[in-house]
Enzyme design. Sequence first.
Site, mmCIF file in Angstrom:
data_model
loop_
_atom_site.group_PDB
_atom_site.id
_atom_site.type_symbol
_atom_site.label_atom_id
_atom_site.label_comp_id
_atom_site.label_asym_id
_atom_site.label_seq_id
_atom_site.Cartn_x
_atom_site.Cartn_y
_atom_site.Cartn_z
ATOM 1 N N ARG A 37 0.824 -0.955 0.247
ATOM 2 C CA ARG A 37 0.380 -0.275 0.210
ATOM 3 C C ARG A 37 0.941 1.538 -0.331
ATOM 4 O O ARG A 37 1.549 1.565 1.528
ATOM 5 C CB ARG A 37 -1.079 0.289 1.342
ATOM 6 C CG ARG A 37 -1.613 1.405 1.231
ATOM 7 C CD ARG A 37 -2.784 1.187 2.480
ATOM 8 N NE ARG A 37 -4.055 1.917 2.568
ATOM 9 C CZ ARG A 37 -4.020 2.709 3.191
ATOM 10 N NH1 ARG A 37 -2.573 3.397 3.113
ATOM 11 N NH2 ARG A 37 -4.775 3.985 2.787
ATOM 12 N N SER B 296 -12.724 -4.250 1.611
ATOM 13 C CA SER B 296 -12.593 -3.317 2.604
ATOM 14 C C SER B 296 -14.130 -3.541 2.677
ATOM 15 O O SER B 296 -15.158 -3.311 1.567
ATOM 16 C CB SER B 296 -12.013 -1.889 2.951
ATOM 17 O OG SER B 296 -10.355 -2.044 2.426
ATOM 18 N N LYS C 209 -6.804 5.850 8.049
ATOM 19 C CA LYS C 209 -7.973 5.932 7.606
ATOM 20 C C LYS C 209 -8.169 6.862 8.288
ATOM 21 O O LYS C 209 -9.741 6.658 8.844
ATOM 22 C CB LYS C 209 -8.873 5.025 7.190
ATOM 23 C CG LYS C 209 -8.015 4.372 6.120
ATOM 24 C CD LYS C 209 -8.515 4.437 5.047
ATOM 25 C CE LYS C 209 -7.736 3.577 3.805
ATOM 26 N NZ LYS C 209 -8.395 3.902 2.566
#
Length: 180
Positions: free
Chosen positions: A16, A85, A114
């Site tokens: 990521r 997700s 997040k």
Amino acid sequence: IVLQSLEAGVKIVQYREKFLNDTEKVNQAKCLASICKKYNSLFIVNDRIDIAIAVKADGIHLGQEDMPTKIARELLGEEKIIGRSTHSLQEIKKAEEEGCDYIGIGAIFPSETKKKLNPIGIDYLKKGLDKTLLPAFAIGGITTSNIGKLNQINNLRVAVSDAIINSQDPFAKTKELFKF
């Protein structure tokens, strides 16, 4: 991001990276894919199906605003892993209906990765797990100080990012997390 296994004993590493240019991302992903192969771990790429294909990753992890699962499956083929997700019971059901191989449920705790997501908490996580047969990962804000709160949940897998990336010693932190 280091994820626990889809199956017992199988580890997954997710790449990521949001800030590098594509050439740097591909080079990093190739290196990680090679390390994962050496250590018999699965390697998946977050969001970027083009990079997953370029480095022959084992699969892709998609967010709610990313490519539809059907298109990802057409591009990757049946043998690759697709994860999604999820942040609600409706999204969990949709991911299952679309043929995802696994889901992430969260954010469970406040997350530095997040920040915009409100934590759903452990009770909602349990409700989500009851609604699906898919392998599911708890995601969001998981650290050595709160991972123990998830231990009583059967068949739960855990995804950890920020706790590893922002530690002084990522290797030691990862090792510590695997003790729980």
